[in-house]
Write a protein that holds these residues in place. Structure first.
Motif, short mmCIF file in Angstrom:
data_model
loop_
_atom_site.label_atom_id
_atom_site.label_comp_id
_atom_site.label_asym_id
_atom_site.label_seq_id
_atom_site.Cartn_x
_atom_site.Cartn_y
_atom_site.Cartn_z
N VAL A 16 37.46 48.27 36.85
CA VAL A 16 36.52 48.37 35.76
C VAL A 16 36.16 46.97 35.34
O VAL A 16 37.02 46.12 35.15
N ILE A 18 34.48 44.60 32.54
CA ILE A 18 34.18 44.65 31.12
C ILE A 18 33.26 43.50 30.81
O ILE A 18 33.55 42.35 31.13
N THR A 20 31.51 41.53 27.78
CA THR A 20 31.59 41.42 26.35
C THR A 20 30.51 40.51 25.84
O THR A 20 30.11 39.55 26.49
N ARG A 55 50.52 37.40 26.59
CA ARG A 55 49.87 36.12 26.84
C ARG A 55 48.45 36.17 26.32
O ARG A 55 47.71 37.12 26.56
N ASN A 58 44.24 38.08 21.73
CA ASN A 58 43.25 37.81 20.70
C ASN A 58 42.76 39.12 20.14
O ASN A 58 42.31 39.99 20.89
N ARG A 248 46.78 45.23 28.44
CA ARG A 248 47.27 45.48 29.78
C ARG A 248 48.04 44.27 30.27
O ARG A 248 47.57 43.14 30.13
N THR A 251 48.25 41.27 27.86
CA THR A 251 47.11 40.58 27.26
C THR A 251 46.04 41.57 26.83
O THR A 251 45.99 42.70 27.32
N THR A 252 45.21 41.16 25.88
CA THR A 252 44.14 42.04 25.42
C THR A 252 43.01 42.02 26.43
O THR A 252 42.51 40.95 26.79
N VAL A 253 42.63 43.21 26.89
CA VAL A 253 41.57 43.24 27.90
C VAL A 253 40.24 43.71 27.33
O VAL A 253 39.20 43.44 27.91
N GLU B 366 43.61 39.20 37.11
CA GLU B 366 42.76 40.27 36.65
C GLU B 366 41.70 39.70 35.72
O GLU B 366 41.89 38.66 35.12
N GLU B 367 40.63 40.44 35.63
CA GLU B 367 39.59 40.01 34.71
C GLU B 367 40.09 40.19 33.28
O GLU B 367 40.70 41.19 32.96
N VAL B 368 39.89 39.18 32.51
CA VAL B 368 40.38 39.24 31.14
C VAL B 368 39.21 39.00 30.21
O VAL B 368 38.41 38.11 30.41
N ALA B 369 39.11 39.83 29.23
CA ALA B 369 38.05 39.63 28.25
C ALA B 369 38.59 39.94 26.88
O ALA B 369 39.56 40.66 26.75
N THR B 370 37.99 39.38 25.94
CA THR B 370 38.46 39.65 24.59
C THR B 370 37.49 40.53 23.86
O THR B 370 36.31 40.52 24.14
#
Lengths: 538, 370
Positions: A16, A18, A20, A55, A58, A248, A251-253, B366-370
């Protein structure tokens, strides 16, 4: 001003993506006037020996909202909440409460800043009244004497204004689970909390109580209290939350609005890939009975019935699921079948042999595999290396022993096999069991219990506390063994797991089997209501 | 110990070494505080202790200590605290002495009967505590302490019935065991006028048997599993009651051997001055030796050396109780040190496991977004 996050699935990718966009102005919030951040976490990182629990976390929680934090078991939710409640200190990052940066050294610092926590396991003294429990540790006094009058008024005030409906003078032991939870919430509010952390509050509740809790939460947020709601139950989160942050692997995804996502999309965000499903629809059930339990009755020391007249038969290739709210006799049932508990009546037989009088070891030798509910207490020797743990429970069987001697070479070679076949992540089989993560410990146990082709497997919460990858692997192993004729008694609190894996489901309530459910037709909601005894047949 | 990795060996040795060094420091401080010269005391003890005769004495004492430690350790490995080794060996030695004087048999058989009697009586006395624990849930700590006191009185009572005056002294004891029941000494230490107890061979064999039975057999696995986690052992099919009974009996049987070096190698009679308190020294040695066959042997030698060479201190006007201070400090600090090392090594192991796993294959980014 707040962050808006959109979510879409890219058709070309497995996972998936995302996207933002930050700081785009929208006016659809129903509480825009109080939309400033009550809690803001920036770049929170927490390392433990061997693991990074969090880690770069936010997130911003707006005042007067229910903000859900979702993630798989072990994703780092609990650590994050412990940081926010002052039980752990972050290695990096900052916490702001109401726009002010804070640094908590202990929970009492957090309480002083208006952050309160309701733990998953209640911390109430049964033999005290609600009033006494609430003031415990913060006893109001006047001239050196306890002043319960003032406290009683205060409790009534809080209870009325948030609609908690708590009676101050009842003994806690008389209260049901839902009531106890409200007492816990009241306890926190009494200490002046404006920000409430609820850690898996619905884990102990039946669906009807969950609805009541959600009503309470809405009242609380209506009065300006901010609620942080930790859960991994997506339907509940979608029903109650104003915003949802997904965690996940520490960390916040993403942060999403419930209106913008489906439960499945949310789940895929949590997992980071296509969801594994426990579905096993093609039936392998035969008509050869393997485990037969008849009129099993177990009593407590005081003579109270913990299990009463429980009967069922599991056939070759069949998975029988037992659904029920925890504490309704599941643990006693497992221990009775394993021979770890004195029976007040009834029989247990394997194939045609009556094993009611057999000790645990003889039952295991006869082909009963056992995945215990509590792997640390019943499944492992934490201070022993993996290969010795391979022997545990199979001390009399090859390849672990030759006559009275331990066969080290045999046990070690077979441990290597389990590590390989069951994907136990470990540098060697000489490390202590305590050094492995929970999921890997569980895989080792599953591999061990599947060894030596058991006839029946007693699986108690086989994937509890296990990450998604390991969960799918364990399901696969159970499914494969079932195809080869294994009979499985599956006890689980995960209704999706129960429905997906079982060929038939029985509902246990107060020590009795009260309903038969067809997993092909039942929904988790219907099963949930059967578990509470709302109706006798589904 | 299937892999002798240097890291593991270092971990194992860390705690006793820390404890002994710490105890030496405390002892030095006490010596300095009482105005005794620290260094010359050490050299005096060392010089005296390395005389052949004192070495032989040390070895003999260590033989007894070692057997006592083995008896305690069997219980420890199962989380059973057999404080009753003291009463068990004294009662066993008394019974063995009585049997030894009252039968006449050819040499090896006579010896065998005496030793078996001792083991049987030791096991029986420990068995009382075991039965109480299994049937009524009585803590073995309490019952064995009480059984020690009962053993003392029982021996005094029975001794008054059978005792005669020991020739040439005002000591009273059982009649001496005839020569066919003596365990011949061996001149192990060159230059020593004193032979070593022949029973040292039995002690060594007992140590080997202890190691093999606990480490290599099903029974030993069950016993250790029960000690590590009773709940997990029960779930694995171990009958804990049976294990309590068996291990207590075994511990008592080994305790029965503790008095044998003295009885069959030196005194040949159980008299009112038969050494007492060896069971408690055994607890200290088992703690220091970490219930390990070799570790306990080294600890037994250390304790015996301190005991044997302390004699010189009195002669030099230094209170020999300084040795008790040292032994006590060793035991106290070793318990603390083992726990610290244990915690540290588990944490270190967890770190190492995750490090090695991380280097094996790092999880995909992995793709990380806030």
């Amino acid at each position: 001003m707040h962050l808006v996050h959109r979510l879409h699935r890219s058709p070309t990718e497995e996972g998936v993506a995302i996207s933002t966009s930050s700081a785009s102005p929208t006016a659809d919030s129903r509480r825009d006037d109080q939309g400033s951040a009550a809690v803001e976490l920036q770049g929170i990182t927490k390392r433990f020996p061997g693991v990074v629990a969090n880690r770069d976390i936010n997130m911003a929680v707006r005042r007067g909202q229910v903000h859900a934090v979702v993630g798989e078991n072990g994703a780092g939710k609990s650590t994050l909440m412990k940081i926010l409640y002052g039980m752990q200190r972050p290695d990096e990052g900052s916490i702001s409460i109401e726009g002010r940066e804070v640094s908590f050294h202990s929970p009492s610092d957090a309480i002083d800043a208006g952050v309160g926590m309701v733990h998953q396991h209640f911390m109430l003294a049964d033999n005290l009244t609600v009033l006494e429990n609430v003031v415990l540790g913060r006893e109001p006094s006047r001239a050196g004497m306890l002043d319960f009058g003032a406290a009683r008024r205060r409790i009534k005030e809080i209870s009325d204004s948030y609609g908690l409906d708590v009676e101050a003078d009842r003994l806690v032991e008389e209260l049901g689970v839902g009531d106890r939870q409200r007492v816990e919430i009241l306890k926190v509010l009494y200490r002046g909390a404006k920000i409430l952390i609820l850690d898996e509050p619905t884990a102990v509740l039946v669906p009807q109580e969950v609805d009541e809790l959600f009503d309470n939460l809405r009242e609380l947020t209506g009065e300006g209290i901010t609620v942080l709601f930790i859960s991994h139950k997506l339907d509940e989160v979608l029903a109650v939350a104003d915003e949802i942050t997904v965690i996940r692997r520490g960390t916040t995804v993403a942060t999403v609005r419930p209106a913008d996502v489906t439960a499945r999309q949310l789940a895929e965000l949590m997992v980071g890939s296509e969801l594994p499903t426990p579905e096993t629809r093609e039936s392998t059930v035969t008509d050869i009975p393997v485990l037969r339990v008849e009129a099993l009755t177990v009593r407590s020391l005081e003579g109270r019935a913990l299990l009463e007249g429980v009967s069922f038969t599991i056939h070759q290739g069949e998975v029988l699921g037992v659904a029920g709210v925890e504490g309704n006799g599941q643990a006693e049932l497992v221990e009775a079948i394993m021979g770890m508990r004195q029976l007040a009546g009834g029989t247990v037989s394997l194939a045609d042999e009556d094993l009611t009088a057999w000790p645990t070891r003889r039952r295991r030798e006869a082909g009963v595999g056992y995945i215990p509910e509590d792997r640390h207490r019943h499944g492992l020797l934490l201070d022993a290396p993996l290969w010795e743990n391979r022997i545990l429970g199979h001390q009399t069987e090859p390849p672990n022993v030759k006559g009275p001697w331990i066969d080290r070479a045999g046990a070690r070679a077979d441990t290597e096999r389990i590590v390989r076949d069951y994907d136990v992540r470990t540098p060697s089989i000489d490390v202590l069991a305590a050094a492995l993560s929970g999921g890997n410990q569980q895989k080792l146990i599953v591999g061990r219990e599947m060894s030596g082709s058991p006839k029946v497997l007693i699986a108690s919460h086989p994937t509890r506390g296990v990450d998604v990858g390991a969960q799918a692997a364990i399901w696969d192993h159970i499914r494969t063994a079932r195809r080869e004729g294994l009979a499985v008694l599956l006890i689980s609190a995960d209704l999706d797991e129960l429905i997906g894996l079982s060929d038939s489901i029985k509902v246990i309530l107060r020590g009795r089997l009260v309903a038969d459910v067809d997993p092909a037709e039942v929904t988790p909601e219907a099963l949930g209501s059967a578990m509470t005894g709302a109706d006798e047949k589904v | 110990m299937s892999r002798l990795e240097p890291r593991k060996v270092a971990m194992t040795l860390a705690a006793p070494v820390i404890a002994i060094v710490f105890a030496a420091l405390v002892t030095a401080l006490v010596l300095a505080a009482t105005g005794d010269p620290v260094w010359s005391t050490v050299t005096t003890v060392w010089d005296y202790g390395s005389k052949p005769r004192v070495i032989a004495l040390t070895l003999n004492q260590a033989t007894t200590y070692y057997l006592s430690a083995l008896a305690v350790a069997i219980g420890f490995r199962m989380n059973l605290f057999n404080i009753g080794v003291d009463g068990q060996y004294r009662l066993a030695a008394f019974a063995a002495a009585v049997v030894g004087t009252s039968v006449s048999l050819p040499k090896p058989l006579h010896l065998l009967v005496i030793v078996l009697t001792a083991m049987l009586v030791g096991a029986m006395w420990a068995g009382v505590a075991a039965v109480l624990k299994v049937s009524r849930g009585v803590s073995e700590v309490i019952s064995t302490i009480m059984l020690n006191a009962i053993a003392t009185s029982l021996i005094a009572f029975l001794l008054s019935k059978v005792a005669t005056d020991v020739a040439g002294s005002n000591n009273r004891g059982t009649d001496p065991i005839p020569e066919s029941g003596h365990f011949p000494g061996i001149p192990l230490i060159p230059g020593s006028p004193l032979d070593s107890f022949g029973f040292i061979i039995v002690a060594v064999l007992a140590g080997i048997a202890y190691s093999v039975v606990l480490g290599r057999t099903r029974f030993g696995f069950d016993l250790r599993a029960t000690g590590r986690s009773e709940s997990a052992a029960v779930a694995s099919g171990v009958s804990v009651k049976r294990m309590v009974l068996l291990s207590m009996l075994l511990s008592g049987a080994v305790a029965g051997l503790v008095g044998m070096p003295q009885l069959l190698g030196a005194s040949y009679t159980y008299s009112i001055d038969f050494p007492a308190g060896l069971g408690f020294t055994g607890i200290a040695i088992a703690l220091l030796g970490r219930n390990n066959a070799v570790g306990m042997a080294l600890s037994a030698v250390l304790f015996a050396f301190l005991d044997a060479s302390s004699v010189i201190l009195d002669i030099n006007d230094i209170s020999k109780e300084i040795v008790l201070i040292m032994q006590g400090t060793i035991v106290l600090s070793v318990v603390v040190a083992y726990e610290l090392v244990r915690r540290y090594s588990i944490a270190a192991e967890q770190r190492r496991v995750s490090r090695e796993l991380a280097s094996q294959g790092s999880p995909e980014r992995e793709e990380v977004a806030t």
